[in-house]
Design a protein around this motif. Structure first.
Motif, PDB file in Angstrom:
ATOM      1  N   PHE A 216       8.949  49.473 -50.264  1.00 30.04           N
ATOM      2  CA  PHE A 216      10.175  48.684 -50.381  1.00 30.04           C
ATOM      3  C   PHE A 216      10.076  47.513 -49.416  1.00 30.04           C
ATOM      4  O   PHE A 216      10.050  47.689 -48.205  1.00 30.04           O
ATOM      5  CB  PHE A 216      11.394  49.550 -50.053  1.00 30.04           C
ATOM      6  CG  PHE A 216      12.710  48.795 -50.079  1.00 30.04           C
ATOM      7  CD1 PHE A 216      12.901  47.699 -50.913  1.00 30.04           C
ATOM      8  CD2 PHE A 216      13.767  49.205 -49.277  1.00 30.04           C
ATOM      9  CE1 PHE A 216      14.108  47.011 -50.944  1.00 30.04           C
ATOM     10  CE2 PHE A 216      14.983  48.523 -49.298  1.00 30.04           C
ATOM     11  CZ  PHE A 216      15.151  47.426 -50.129  1.00 30.04           C
ATOM     12  N   HIS A 217       9.996  46.300 -49.971  1.00 31.13           N
ATOM     13  CA  HIS A 217       9.910  45.076 -49.164  1.00 31.13           C
ATOM     14  C   HIS A 217      11.309  44.469 -49.091  1.00 31.13           C
ATOM     15  O   HIS A 217      11.777  43.844 -50.036  1.00 31.13           O
ATOM     16  CB  HIS A 217       8.920  44.106 -49.796  1.00 31.13           C
ATOM     17  CG  HIS A 217       8.572  42.965 -48.902  1.00 31.13           C
ATOM     18  ND1 HIS A 217       7.391  42.274 -49.007  1.00 31.13           N
ATOM     19  CD2 HIS A 217       9.237  42.369 -47.864  1.00 31.13           C
ATOM     20  CE1 HIS A 217       7.342  41.320 -48.091  1.00 31.13           C
ATOM     21  NE2 HIS A 217       8.463  41.362 -47.396  1.00 31.13           N
ATOM     22  N   ASN A 218      11.955  44.657 -47.955  1.00 29.42           N
ATOM     23  CA  ASN A 218      13.324  44.175 -47.730  1.00 29.42           C
ATOM     24  C   ASN A 218      13.249  42.946 -46.830  1.00 29.42           C
ATOM     25  O   ASN A 218      13.393  43.018 -45.616  1.00 29.42           O
ATOM     26  CB  ASN A 218      14.165  45.285 -47.086  1.00 29.42           C
ATOM     27  CG  ASN A 218      15.600  44.873 -46.848  1.00 29.42           C
ATOM     28  OD1 ASN A 218      16.135  44.023 -47.557  1.00 29.42           O
ATOM     29  ND2 ASN A 218      16.228  45.470 -45.857  1.00 29.42           N
ATOM     30  N   ASN A 219      13.031  41.789 -47.461  1.00 31.65           N
ATOM     31  CA  ASN A 219      12.791  40.542 -46.742  1.00 31.65           C
ATOM     32  C   ASN A 219      14.088  39.755 -46.605  1.00 31.65           C
ATOM     33  O   ASN A 219      14.828  39.611 -47.573  1.00 31.65           O
ATOM     34  CB  ASN A 219      11.734  39.725 -47.499  1.00 31.65           C
ATOM     35  CG  ASN A 219      11.417  38.405 -46.839  1.00 31.65           C
ATOM     36  OD1 ASN A 219      12.133  37.443 -46.996  1.00 31.65           O
ATOM     37  ND2 ASN A 219      10.320  38.375 -46.103  1.00 31.65           N
ATOM     38  N   LEU A 220      14.344  39.236 -45.393  1.00 29.76           N
ATOM     39  CA  LEU A 220      15.563  38.465 -45.163  1.00 29.76           C
ATOM     40  C   LEU A 220      15.209  37.157 -44.471  1.00 29.76           C
ATOM     41  O   LEU A 220      14.443  37.143 -43.502  1.00 29.76           O
ATOM     42  CB  LEU A 220      16.556  39.268 -44.317  1.00 29.76           C
ATOM     43  CG  LEU A 220      17.977  38.690 -44.181  1.00 29.76           C
ATOM     44  CD1 LEU A 220      18.991  39.816 -43.993  1.00 29.76           C
ATOM     45  CD2 LEU A 220      18.088  37.712 -43.013  1.00 29.76           C
ATOM     46  N   SER A 221      15.796  36.051 -44.959  1.00 30.40           N
ATOM     47  CA  SER A 221      15.532  34.729 -44.381  1.00 30.40           C
ATOM     48  C   SER A 221      16.845  34.056 -44.013  1.00 30.40           C
ATOM     49  O   SER A 221      17.795  34.047 -44.808  1.00 30.40           O
ATOM     50  CB  SER A 221      14.774  33.837 -45.378  1.00 30.40           C
ATOM     51  OG  SER A 221      13.502  34.372 -45.687  1.00 30.40           O
ATOM     52  N   GLU A 222      16.864  33.515 -42.801  1.00 32.46           N
ATOM     53  CA  GLU A 222      17.959  32.654 -42.364  1.00 32.46           C
ATOM     54  C   GLU A 222      17.422  31.239 -42.247  1.00 32.46           C
ATOM     55  O   GLU A 222      16.440  30.996 -41.539  1.00 32.46           O
ATOM     56  CB  GLU A 222      18.502  33.098 -41.017  1.00 32.46           C
ATOM     57  CG  GLU A 222      19.197  34.438 -41.024  1.00 32.46           C
ATOM     58  CD  GLU A 222      19.848  34.718 -39.673  1.00 32.46           C
ATOM     59  OE1 GLU A 222      20.961  34.221 -39.433  1.00 32.46           O
ATOM     60  OE2 GLU A 222      19.231  35.424 -38.859  1.00 32.46           O
ATOM     61  N   ILE A 223      18.076  30.294 -42.922  1.00 29.46           N
ATOM     62  CA  ILE A 223      17.631  28.903 -42.919  1.00 29.46           C
ATOM     63  C   ILE A 223      18.804  28.032 -42.478  1.00 29.46           C
ATOM     64  O   ILE A 223      19.872  28.062 -43.102  1.00 29.46           O
ATOM     65  CB  ILE A 223      17.137  28.476 -44.318  1.00 29.46           C
ATOM     66  CG1 ILE A 223      15.996  29.395 -44.773  1.00 29.46           C
ATOM     67  CG2 ILE A 223      16.696  27.022 -44.309  1.00 29.46           C
ATOM     68  CD1 ILE A 223      15.564  29.171 -46.214  1.00 29.46           C
ATOM     69  N   VAL A 224      18.588  27.291 -41.404  1.00 28.80           N
ATOM     70  CA  VAL A 224      19.628  26.412 -40.867  1.00 28.80           C
ATOM     71  C   VAL A 224      19.083  24.987 -40.875  1.00 28.80           C
ATOM     72  O   VAL A 224      18.060  24.699 -40.238  1.00 28.80           O
ATOM     73  CB  VAL A 224      20.029  26.824 -39.439  1.00 28.80           C
ATOM     74  CG1 VAL A 224      21.109  25.880 -38.895  1.00 28.80           C
ATOM     75  CG2 VAL A 224      20.521  28.269 -39.410  1.00 28.80           C
ATOM     76  N   LEU A 225      19.757  24.096 -41.614  1.00 29.04           N
ATOM     77  CA  LEU A 225      19.339  22.706 -41.729  1.00 29.04           C
ATOM     78  C   LEU A 225      20.352  21.813 -41.023  1.00 29.04           C
ATOM     79  O   LEU A 225      21.534  21.799 -41.363  1.00 29.04           O
ATOM     80  CB  LEU A 225      19.219  22.288 -43.192  1.00 29.04           C
ATOM     81  CG  LEU A 225      18.254  23.103 -44.076  1.00 29.04           C
ATOM     82  CD1 LEU A 225      18.194  22.509 -45.473  1.00 29.04           C
ATOM     83  CD2 LEU A 225      16.875  23.162 -43.456  1.00 29.04           C
TER      84      LEU A 225
END
Length: 444
Positions: A216-225
């Motif tokens: 189980f690949h539980n990938n999380l990304s936070e992107i702040v521009l």
């Protein structure tokens, strides 16, 4: 249907199994974030069909597996890495194996001044206070158990910070190689991508498995521009056909920033991609494009939550699906225009090409508009190949298989044309052609 107590027990067992290993990476603020996430796991509501975001996507099969947290990177042969590399492609590269950073496989040389690119684990050790400024900023409230689980157990991932006005000409590539030889594993890297005002970059993420491993690949990304920042972001999910994949992206945009994202999903047994976009200041633009393919025993789910909460922002969402065999896809996209978000401009489309009678698509594009000075539209289509177009190609001496492939590539072309990296576009074309070959076998 698995009940709420079973869901909470599943998550708590993963937390307990990781307790000893996590103590090695524990600044004070991270300890507090973990503790809050663990507490949240005990209060989040049940994920079932009564929740609109999960109406068409069951998680029972996923929760039946007792995944173990990955505690060490596997020994990945160089031959496997070489087979994953894009040919003649010059990029700054981070490679992760089972969610753990592999320094000897990566290439972080020749980065310009003002760019910090490293593993999240390294940033937690060398620069934890800077990391604390941004960690959790885009994910203000965990939407479900998997988001909270990533925060509770995070121990590696990507940290990219680009300072004011720095334009990164060379792309950044992140490769996730996942392979489980024994027990099924939980892999959950976290990406923290920060572009200060007027910064520009291109980011490519590829999710790969060299075999049919179960994980189980539980990938999380936070992107702040920041204001005036621009990010071109490409994601290709080509994981094991036995794997479960959840990619959650939280995007926060300031004034006049530009985010162009293209998501390609070919693999996985159960795969879901979530985009959560929030405009913080006026003039921001978000463009989301996606292509997904599903075949026998595959589910692919795309969930969009695009929030226009300030005036004068633009969003474009275009997703296409190709379904064959007994594949099943879900598209659930919502654009919310709040009362104060006047002069919002938003277009949402979802088109699906169904190549077999047994394939299924549940599509639900939505507009929720509370302002009166807006320009918004949405739509969806579901159809088969046009017999007249097939006949036209056949009448020109083109065989049936080639004619079908040409029409499918033409259908997907609008999304594939948004890929400005030639070698990645070629790879996407080849994967789509390979999928069409699988569709032919499934139809026989």
């Amino acid at each position: 249907m698995i009940g709420i107590e079973q869901q909470r027990d599943w998550a708590q067992q993963l937390v307990a199994a990781s307790a000893t290993e996590l103590t090695a990476v524990q600044p004070v603020w991270m300890s507090a974030a973990r503790a809050a996430a663990v507490q949240t796991l005990s209060t989040l509501p049940l994920l079932d069909r009564k929740q609109e975001a999960w109406r068409y996507t069951r998680i029972d099969a996923l929760l039946e597996h007792r995944f173990l947290p990955a505690t060490a990177a596997p020994a990945v042969p160089t031959t496997i890495l070489n087979s994953c590399l894009l040919p003649a492609f010059d990029a700054s590269r981070l490679v992760f194996a089972n969610g753990r950073f592999m320094s000897w496989m990566s290439n972080l040389h020749d980065l310009p001044a003002g760019v910090q690119l490293c593993s999240l684990r390294e940033a937690l050790t060398t620069n934890p206070e800077q990391l604390a400024t941004w960690f959790g900023q885009a994910v203000q409230q965990p939407g479900h158990v998997f988001t909270a689980l990533n925060t509770a157990l995070v121990n590696d991932g990507v940290y990219l910070h680009i300072e004011n006005g720095v334009e990164l000409e060379q792309p950044i590539e992140v490769i996730y190689i996942n392979q489980c030889a024994d027990a099924p594993l939980l892999l959950q890297p976290r990406c923290l991508i920060i572009l200060e005002p007027a910064a520009k970059a291109t980011l490519i993420e590829r999710f790969i498995s060299p075999d049919e491993s179960l994980y189980f690949h539980n990938n999380l990304s936070e992107i702040v521009l920041g204001a005036g920042a621009a990010l071109s972001h490409y994601r290709m999910q080509d994981e094991s056909r036995s794997a479960y994949h959840l990619g959650s992206l939280y995007l926060s945009q300031q004034r006049d920033s530009h985010y162009h994202g293209t998501s390609l999903a070919f693999g996985g047994r159960w795969a879901r991609t979530e985009y959560n976009t929030c405009f913080r200041q006026e003039g921001a633009e978000c463009v989301l494009n996606g292509l997904y393919t599903v075949g026998d025993q595959q589910l692919n789910d795309v969930h969009l939550d695009v929030r226009h909460s300030v005036p004068g922002c633009t969003s474009r969402e275009q997703f296409k699906g190709v379904l064959y065999g007994k594949g099943r896809a879900v598209f659930d996209g919502r654009i919310l225009v709040e009362k104060q978000a006047q002069r919002s401009d938003a277009v949402l489309t979802n088109d699906n090409l169904v190549l077999s009678r047994d394939a299924e698509i549940d599509t639900k594009p939505q507009l929720e508009i509370h302002a009166d000075d807006v320009r918004c539209s949405h739509g969806t289509t579901v159809g088969r190949l046009d017999p007249q177009q097939l006949f036209y190609l056949r009448s020109r001496g083109i065989d049936a298989l080639t004619a079908r492939n040409m029409l499918c590539l033409g259908f997907a072309g609008e999304v594939l044309d948004t890929i400005d990296v030639p070698v990645l576009r070629e790879l996407a074309d080849s994967r789509l052609v390979a999928m069409l070959g699988d569709a032919t076998v499934a139809a026989e």
